[in-house]
Design an enzyme around this catalytic site. Structure first.
Site, short mmCIF file in Angstrom:
data_model
loop_
_atom_site.label_atom_id
_atom_site.label_comp_id
_atom_site.label_asym_id
_atom_site.label_seq_id
_atom_site.Cartn_x
_atom_site.Cartn_y
_atom_site.Cartn_z
N TYR A 157 0.85 -1.20 0.00
CA TYR A 157 0.00 0.00 0.00
C TYR A 157 0.89 1.26 0.00
O TYR A 157 0.52 2.31 -0.50
CB TYR A 157 -0.95 -0.03 1.19
CG TYR A 157 -2.17 0.84 1.05
CD1 TYR A 157 -3.06 0.67 -0.02
CD2 TYR A 157 -2.46 1.84 1.97
CE1 TYR A 157 -4.19 1.47 -0.15
CE2 TYR A 157 -3.59 2.64 1.85
CZ TYR A 157 -4.44 2.45 0.79
OH TYR A 157 -5.56 3.24 0.67
N LYS A 164 -2.96 8.43 3.08
CA LYS A 164 -4.15 8.26 3.93
C LYS A 164 -3.89 8.80 5.34
O LYS A 164 -4.79 9.32 5.98
CB LYS A 164 -4.57 6.79 4.00
CG LYS A 164 -5.15 6.23 2.70
CD LYS A 164 -6.36 6.99 2.22
CE LYS A 164 -7.07 6.29 1.06
NZ LYS A 164 -8.04 7.18 0.40
N1 LIG Z 1 -11.51 -0.17 -2.68
C1 LIG Z 1 -10.99 -0.30 -1.48
O1 LIG Z 1 -10.60 -1.38 -1.06
C2 LIG Z 1 -10.91 0.91 -0.58
C3 LIG Z 1 -10.77 0.71 0.82
C4 LIG Z 1 -10.70 1.82 1.65
C5 LIG Z 1 -10.73 3.10 1.10
N2 LIG Z 1 -10.86 3.25 -0.25
C6 LIG Z 1 -10.89 4.62 -0.79
O2 LIG Z 1 -12.15 4.85 -1.36
C7 LIG Z 1 -12.00 5.92 -2.30
C8 LIG Z 1 -12.67 5.54 -3.60
O3 LIG Z 1 -11.92 4.50 -4.25
P1 LIG Z 1 -12.58 3.25 -4.95
O4 LIG Z 1 -11.97 2.05 -4.36
O5 LIG Z 1 -14.03 3.39 -5.00
O6 LIG Z 1 -11.96 3.31 -6.43
P2 LIG Z 1 -12.42 4.08 -7.75
O7 LIG Z 1 -11.30 3.88 -8.70
O8 LIG Z 1 -13.77 3.67 -8.19
O9 LIG Z 1 -12.48 5.62 -7.28
C9 LIG Z 1 -11.36 6.46 -7.25
C10 LIG Z 1 -11.80 7.75 -7.91
O10 LIG Z 1 -10.77 8.73 -7.83
C11 LIG Z 1 -10.88 9.50 -9.01
N3 LIG Z 1 -9.69 10.28 -9.25
C12 LIG Z 1 -8.41 9.86 -9.36
N4 LIG Z 1 -7.61 10.91 -9.68
C13 LIG Z 1 -8.42 12.01 -9.73
C14 LIG Z 1 -8.20 13.39 -10.04
N5 LIG Z 1 -6.98 13.87 -10.34
N6 LIG Z 1 -9.27 14.23 -10.02
C15 LIG Z 1 -10.50 13.77 -9.73
N7 LIG Z 1 -10.77 12.49 -9.45
C16 LIG Z 1 -9.73 11.63 -9.47
C17 LIG Z 1 -11.14 8.47 -10.09
O11 LIG Z 1 -11.68 9.08 -11.26
C18 LIG Z 1 -12.14 7.58 -9.39
O12 LIG Z 1 -13.45 8.03 -9.63
C19 LIG Z 1 -10.51 6.19 -2.40
O13 LIG Z 1 -10.17 7.26 -1.53
C20 LIG Z 1 -9.92 4.91 -1.88
O14 LIG Z 1 -8.60 5.08 -1.39
C21 LIG Z 1 -10.96 2.19 -1.09
#
Ligand SMILES: NC(=O)c1ccc[n+]([C@@H]2O[C@H](COP(=O)([O-])OP(=O)(O)OC[C@H]3O[C@@H](n4cnc5c(N)ncnc54)[C@H](O)[C@@H]3O)[C@@H](O)[C@H]2O)c1
Length: 257
Positions: A157, A164
């Site tokens: 990670y 984070k």
């Molecule tokens: N999937 C997991 O296991 C998990 C666990 C805990 C936290 N998260 C967090 O949840 C959040 C959403 O992630 P996700 O897993 O749904 O993936 P996802 O890829 O669907 O979403 C990530 C989003 O970030 C956007 N993004 C990236 N660069 C960008 C920029 N320059 N400007 C605007 N938007 C931008 C992407 O377009 C996308 O919509 C993130 O913060 C991620 O770290 C995810």
């Protein structure tokens, strides 16, 4: 679902596709009656986000790349014009280069480190500054998404864990800034979920398997469970909570071994 958010408006950043956690948040909020604006990052994402937004009643769809201050300004101006103000802002945006999500953390480049911080942590600060005036006179709520890799070491990670940690600290500082004007700021620490972003983390399947083996609930979580917690944090039921990280991880974070 009870329509506890009828007449309220929200902005959701981070919908890429139907697996996005931000999309689950949008569905939960819209289900409770909130009118939403969704944003997309770049033209490549526009069509997919517009198709999803069409499933919501009367949603606004706006471009917003968080590395472009002009797009953040324009999105907030469009919300002012379209909604008049904002009750909730959901930040579901993160990015790190795939090559930085594996191997040794000390091999992280400055460019990769800075990019992860800019998109995944600083964007919350940059957007909070912009949505603050839109939330004037309302009980505003800001919610972001984090992961346990910001507190403990999760192999691979790496740079995203450090981003984070900065994001979670930003939640606390923003909560202190914005509390006096009635805006609450919280984070949801979600368990691992298969999405576009998580597919970039090396060994992600092992992480999912570990949760099933060790979490008190012996299963992984769903994006809908995160969406419903987001609904709670954006609504009046959570009015006494700010500056907090709520875990939606089947209890995984309490385990020592
Ligand atoms: N999937 C997991 O296991 C998990 C666990 C805990 C936290 N998260 C967090 O949840 C959040 C959403 O992630 P996700 O897993 O749904 O993936 P996802 O890829 O669907 O979403 C990530 C989003 O970030 C956007 N993004 C990236 N660069 C960008 C920029 N320059 N400007 C605007 N938007 C931008 C992407 O377009 C996308 O919509 C993130 O913060 C991620 O770290 C995810």
């Amino acid at each position: 679902m009870e329509r506890t958010l009828d007449g309220k408006t929200g902005l959701v950043l981070g919908v890429a596709n139907k697996r996005s956690i931000a999309w689950a948040c949008a569905r939960s909020l819209a289900g409770a009656g909130m009118r939403l604006a969704l944003t997309y990052q770049g033209e490549r994402m526009e069509k997919g986000v517009r198709e999803l937004a069409a499933e919501l009643p009367d949603a606004l769809v706006l471009p917003c790349d968080v590395t472009r201050s002009g797009e953040m300004d324009a999105a907030c101006a469009a919300i002012r014009a379209g909604f008049g103000g904002l009750d909730a802002f959901v930040h579901g945006v993160a990015f790190a280069r795939r090559e930085e999500l594996g191997g040794a953390f000390h091999d992280t480049t400055w460019e990769g480190y800075a990019m992860a911080q800019e998109v995944s942590a600083y964007s919350l600060v940059a957007m909070a500054r912009r949505v603050r005036p839109l939330m004037e006179g309302r009980a505003g709520a800001i919610v972001t998404l984090t992961y346990i890799g910001g507190e403990r070491v999760v192999p691979n990670y790496n740079v995203m864990g450090v981003a984070k940690a900065a994001l979670e600290a930003s939640v606390r500082y923003l909560a202190n800034d914005l509390g006096p004007v009635g805006i609450r700021v919280n984070a949801i620490s979600a368990g691992p979920i298969r999405t576009l972003s998580s597919s970039g983390v090396s060994g992600f399947t092992d992480i999912l398997d570990r949760v099933v083996a060790h979490a008190p609930l012996r299963r992984n979580i769903t994006a809908d469970e995160v969406g419903d917690t987001c609904l709670f944090l954006c609504g009046p039921a959570s009015r006494g909570i700010t500056g907090s990280v709520l875990y939606v991880d089947a209890g995984y974070h309490i385990m020592g071994v």
